[in-house]
Design a protein around this motif. Structure first.
Motif, short mmCIF file in Angstrom:
data_model
loop_
_atom_site.label_atom_id
_atom_site.label_comp_id
_atom_site.label_asym_id
_atom_site.label_seq_id
_atom_site.Cartn_x
_atom_site.Cartn_y
_atom_site.Cartn_z
N GLY A 12 51.45 47.02 26.33
CA GLY A 12 50.38 46.55 25.45
C GLY A 12 49.36 45.71 26.18
O GLY A 12 48.45 45.15 25.56
N HIS A 13 49.50 45.62 27.50
CA HIS A 13 48.63 44.77 28.31
C HIS A 13 47.88 45.60 29.34
O HIS A 13 48.31 46.68 29.74
CB HIS A 13 49.44 43.68 29.01
N CYS A 14 46.78 45.05 29.81
CA CYS A 14 45.88 45.78 30.68
C CYS A 14 46.50 46.04 32.06
O CYS A 14 47.12 45.17 32.66
CB CYS A 14 44.57 44.99 30.85
N ASP A 15 46.28 47.24 32.53
CA ASP A 15 46.63 47.61 33.90
C ASP A 15 45.70 46.84 34.84
O ASP A 15 44.49 46.84 34.67
CB ASP A 15 46.43 49.12 34.05
N MET A 16 46.26 46.20 35.87
CA MET A 16 45.45 45.40 36.78
C MET A 16 44.41 46.25 37.52
O MET A 16 43.34 45.76 37.88
CB MET A 16 46.34 44.67 37.79
N SER A 17 44.70 47.52 37.73
CA SER A 17 43.74 48.37 38.44
C SER A 17 42.48 48.64 37.62
O SER A 17 41.45 49.02 38.17
CB SER A 17 44.40 49.70 38.82
N ARG A 18 42.58 48.44 36.29
CA ARG A 18 41.42 48.67 35.42
C ARG A 18 40.70 47.37 35.07
O ARG A 18 39.64 47.40 34.46
CB ARG A 18 41.86 49.35 34.12
N MET A 19 41.26 46.24 35.46
CA MET A 19 40.72 44.94 35.03
C MET A 19 39.33 44.68 35.60
O MET A 19 38.48 44.09 34.93
CB MET A 19 41.67 43.83 35.43
N ASN A 20 39.07 45.11 36.84
CA ASN A 20 37.77 44.83 37.45
C ASN A 20 36.63 45.47 36.67
O ASN A 20 35.55 44.88 36.54
CB ASN A 20 37.75 45.31 38.90
N ASN A 21 36.86 46.68 36.14
CA ASN A 21 35.82 47.32 35.35
C ASN A 21 35.50 46.51 34.10
O ASN A 21 34.35 46.42 33.66
CB ASN A 21 36.25 48.74 34.96
N PHE A 22 36.53 45.91 33.53
CA PHE A 22 36.35 45.04 32.37
C PHE A 22 35.51 43.81 32.76
O PHE A 22 34.56 43.44 32.06
CB PHE A 22 37.73 44.63 31.87
N PHE A 23 35.83 43.18 33.89
CA PHE A 23 35.06 42.02 34.33
C PHE A 23 33.60 42.36 34.59
O PHE A 23 32.70 41.55 34.34
CB PHE A 23 35.68 41.42 35.59
N ARG A 24 33.36 43.55 35.11
CA ARG A 24 31.97 43.94 35.43
C ARG A 24 31.10 44.05 34.18
O ARG A 24 29.89 43.91 34.25
CB ARG A 24 31.97 45.25 36.21
N LEU A 25 31.73 44.31 33.03
CA LEU A 25 30.96 44.34 31.79
C LEU A 25 30.53 42.94 31.37
O LEU A 25 29.49 42.77 30.73
CB LEU A 25 31.81 44.97 30.67
N LEU A 26 31.32 41.94 31.73
CA LEU A 26 31.05 40.55 31.30
C LEU A 26 30.33 39.74 32.37
O LEU A 26 29.69 38.75 32.06
CB LEU A 26 32.37 39.86 30.95
N HIS A 27 30.49 40.14 33.61
CA HIS A 27 29.82 39.51 34.76
C HIS A 27 29.89 37.98 34.73
O HIS A 27 28.87 37.29 34.73
CB HIS A 27 28.36 39.96 34.84
N PRO A 28 31.09 37.42 34.73
CA PRO A 28 31.22 35.96 34.64
C PRO A 28 30.95 35.26 35.97
O PRO A 28 31.01 35.88 37.05
CB PRO A 28 32.69 35.78 34.25
N LYS A 29 30.67 33.96 35.90
CA LYS A 29 30.59 33.16 37.12
C LYS A 29 31.96 32.99 37.74
O LYS A 29 32.09 32.89 38.97
CB LYS A 29 30.00 31.78 36.80
N ALA A 30 32.99 32.90 36.90
CA ALA A 30 34.36 32.70 37.38
C ALA A 30 35.34 33.12 36.31
O ALA A 30 34.99 33.23 35.13
CB ALA A 30 34.59 31.24 37.78
N ILE A 31 36.59 33.34 36.74
CA ILE A 31 37.67 33.78 35.86
C ILE A 31 38.78 32.74 35.92
O ILE A 31 39.12 32.23 37.00
CB ILE A 31 38.21 35.15 36.31
N ILE A 32 39.36 32.43 34.76
CA ILE A 32 40.49 31.50 34.68
C ILE A 32 41.69 32.29 34.16
O ILE A 32 41.70 32.73 33.01
CB ILE A 32 40.18 30.33 33.73
N PRO A 33 42.72 32.52 34.99
CA PRO A 33 43.87 33.29 34.52
C PRO A 33 44.83 32.45 33.68
O PRO A 33 45.10 31.28 33.98
CB PRO A 33 44.54 33.74 35.82
N ILE A 34 45.35 33.06 32.61
CA ILE A 34 46.43 32.48 31.81
C ILE A 34 47.39 33.61 31.44
O ILE A 34 47.17 34.77 31.81
CB ILE A 34 45.92 31.78 30.52
#
Length: 627
Positions: free
Chosen positions: A360-382
């Motif tokens: 039910g959780h995102c595959d790490m190999s697909r996560m970068n495409n998700f980030f590119r839609l949001l284009h953040p300054k930084a990411i905070i993992p939890i």
């Protein structure tokens, strides 16, 4: 806005994140550890578990226990927000569990006083604007939140995936309701589970449907609230002409979705077809069935959604004919080495089973495409038990701020007059149109990757972010912290790749005759160092230090380049030099660059604080689509 990870920086269950501005506090989730793990210690948090609650609220992303399980401990006065359909599903689940778990009565009581939000409909809590965005997860009616205050925007992902039935809508929803944001607070469950998402939900359904060509008993163990999987297997059985059998509780859960008017319930996937699921009858503590039921399942086969308990075990033992069992949950429940080991489930699956599950959780190999839609300054993992590995996976493209439980960052609006910025300097390929015209001693120039994070309130706040940020570690040159007053830099500090202070610039007295004229550099004449050049070259260049800048140091460069188009004489050009420009060092480039309009001279000047210790770098492919 102050962002605090109270719990969840290095564990998957029990996450609690706080967003605070002007005394108002928004908390997201308040759950328990995962099943089988040690229970989370109670938290003492002002505005959540104690103190003044008049400016506080709790947002729930979804109904899984590791996000909602501890809310029974919270004061009744605390406003709680949750999606309507998710709340209704949890109410049925809690009612079902209340016979064996008295705590469920408190959850029911809490949910009955909760407030609803709707997907795509902005609402406000104090100074916060909150946009709930429905996302794909193994819990139905799950949400992410875009949270805005003081000109700062954060996307809190909750739990999500990109390989489910509803994932195709994610890009459109993010573009329509979210856009680009400053920060992403992101779950990282599958960092340590690389094989968890081998299949999409559609592929899983097709595999199960193919198995149903055998007209036998297909007994499936899955979570009673995994709505997508339930309806997926239901429709597979329907197409196979096979009864889909559930108990009364499971039917009630499915009815909530099938008979709702929610956004996703309009899909045929979440509607009943020609025949609804068959509901098992109970007589006393056991299920009962008649001869007609037996005749039907003998001729057509069946799909039974089961749970690991004595009632289902007895039923399955009494059902006639050949049977095949499936596990459609996390396989860790069968691993005796894990704290989540479920002995009853292991016993129910004795004799063999087919594993038919996807995460039910995102595959790490697909996560970068998700980030590119949001284009953040930084990411905070939890929501990850491997935060350092999360950083390693993504810091080649995104700065990752590695917080520990109880730690905070304090970003502020870029329009604020007094603020501090962090800039990270890394090497990359030279930008298009810039070439290296000559080299000495085989030296190489590099493109400049300057990544801004901020702004933040005060030097201590931005230094904290620098200490906790990871970005392109193998290509790292150093850091710059800029302290602004009235939108102008008053103090700038640079640090090497090890975060050791190199130099400080403070505004004033650097012109000839000033007290800080020709301020000493930490690097001696003839020493080989790296110089950071911004426009027009945007490059990191190996140079030899000549010494403090003199009035004549830039004449050769000025005569070579287009500056003379704007100034009649070099002396006119010098009249525009400000304090920052005068605090420079003359250097000799060991790799000379050229653009369409500019070329480097034998002597160039670079701000004193933009000299860094020498080292060589390996230039890699910079195309992010190659990741």
């Amino acid at each position: 806005m102050k962002i605090t990870v109270h719990r969840g920086a290095d564990q998957i269950g029990g996450c609690v994140t706080e967003y605070e501005h002007k005394g108002w506090k928004l908390f997201v989730d308040y759950g328990e550890q995962l099943p089988g793990s040690p229970k989370s210690n109670p938290l003492e948090i002002e505005g959540l578990t104690k103190g003044d609650l008049t400016k506080s609220a709790l947002l729930i992303t979804h109904y899984h226990g590791d996000h909602i399980g501890c809310m029974k401990e919270l004061p009744k006065e605390l406003p709680l927000y949750i999606g309507k359909l998710g709340r209704d599903i949890q109410l049925v689940l809690s009612e079902h569990l209340s016979y064996v778990d008295e705590n469920q009565h408190m959850i029911i009581e809490r949910l009955n006083t909760s407030r609803e939000f709707s997907p795509g409909q902005l609402f406000s809590i104090g100074p916060f604007n909150v946009m709930p965005v429905t996302i794909d997860h193994s819990a139905f009616d799950a949400y992410a939140f875009k949270i805005e205050a003081d000109g700062v925007s954060v996307f809190h992902t909750g739990d999500f995936r990109t390989h489910g039935f509803r994932s195709k809508k994610m890009r459109k929803m993010l573009e329509q309701y979210v856009g680009e944001v400053d920060y992403v607070v992101c779950e990282g469950t599958n960092v340590s589970r690389p094989d968890s998402t081998s299949y999409s939900e559609a592929e899983l359904q097709k595999t199960f449907e193919d198995a149903l060509t055998q007209k036998i008993g297909h007994i499936v163990y899955l979570s009673s609230t995994n709505i997508d999987r339930l309806f997926s297997f239901y429709h597979a059985a329907l197409r196979a002409g096979m009864p889909f059998i559930v108990d009364a509780y499971q039917k009630q859960v499915m009815d909530i979705v099938a008979k709702s008017d929610s956004l996703w319930s309009k899909s045929k996937l979440y509607r009943y077809g020609e025949f609804e699921p068959l509901t098992l009858f109970r007589k006393g503590d056991d299920f009962t069935f008649n001869d007609k039921f037996v005749e039907t399942i003998r001729s057509k086969g069946y799909v039974l959604i089961a749970r690991a308990n004595p009632r289902f075990d007895k039923l399955i033992s009494e059902l006639p004919g050949e049977k095949k069992k499936y596990l459609s949950m996390w396989q860790g429940y069968l691993d005796e080495r894990k704290e989540a080991y479920n002995a009853a489930l292991a016993k129910a699956l004795e004799g063999g089973y087919e594993y038919l599950h996807t995460s039910g959780h995102c595959d790490m190999s697909r996560m970068n495409n998700f980030f590119r839609l949001l284009h953040p300054k930084a990411i905070i993992p939890i929501h990850t038990d491997s935060p350092d590995k999360f950083a390693e996976l993504f810091y080649e493209e995104w700065p990752v701020i590695r917080l520990h439980d109880g730690e905070s960052i304090m970003p502020i609006s870029s329009s604020t007059a007094d603020s501090c910025w962090l800039e990270i300097f890394c090497t990359k390929e030279l930008k298009d149109g810039t070439t290296c015209e000559s080299r000495e001693d085989g030296e190489e120039a590099y493109g400049l990757d300057a990544k801004y994070i901020g702004p933040f309130r005060g030097l201590e706040a931005v230094k904290f972010v620098m200490e906790h940020t990871l970005y392109r570690q193998a290509d790292l040159v150093g850091y710059e912290i800029e302290d602004e007053e009235d939108l102008s830099p008053s103090k700038v500090q640079t640090f090497d790749a090890n975060k050791t202070l190199l130099a400080t610039y403070t505004h004033g007295a650097h012109q000839p005759g000033g007290a800080k004229y020709q301020e000493a550099s930490r690097f001696a004449p003839s020493e080989k160092v790296l110089a950071v050049f911004h426009a027009p070259y945007d490059a990191v260049v190996p140079v030899k230090v000549i010494g403090p800048m003199l009035p004549e140091s830039e004449r050769e460069s000025w005569e070579l380049n287009a500056s003379k188009e704007y100034y009649d004489t070099y002396e006119d050009y010098m009249t525009d030099w400000d304090d920052w420009h005068w605090d420079s060092v003359a250097v000799h480039p060991l790799a000379k660059l050229k653009t369409d309009l500019y070329q480097m001279a034998n002597t160039e000047v670079v701000p004193r604080i933009h000299l860094f210790p020498y080292q060589k770098y390996e230039i890699k492919d910079e195309d992010p689509t190659s990741i």
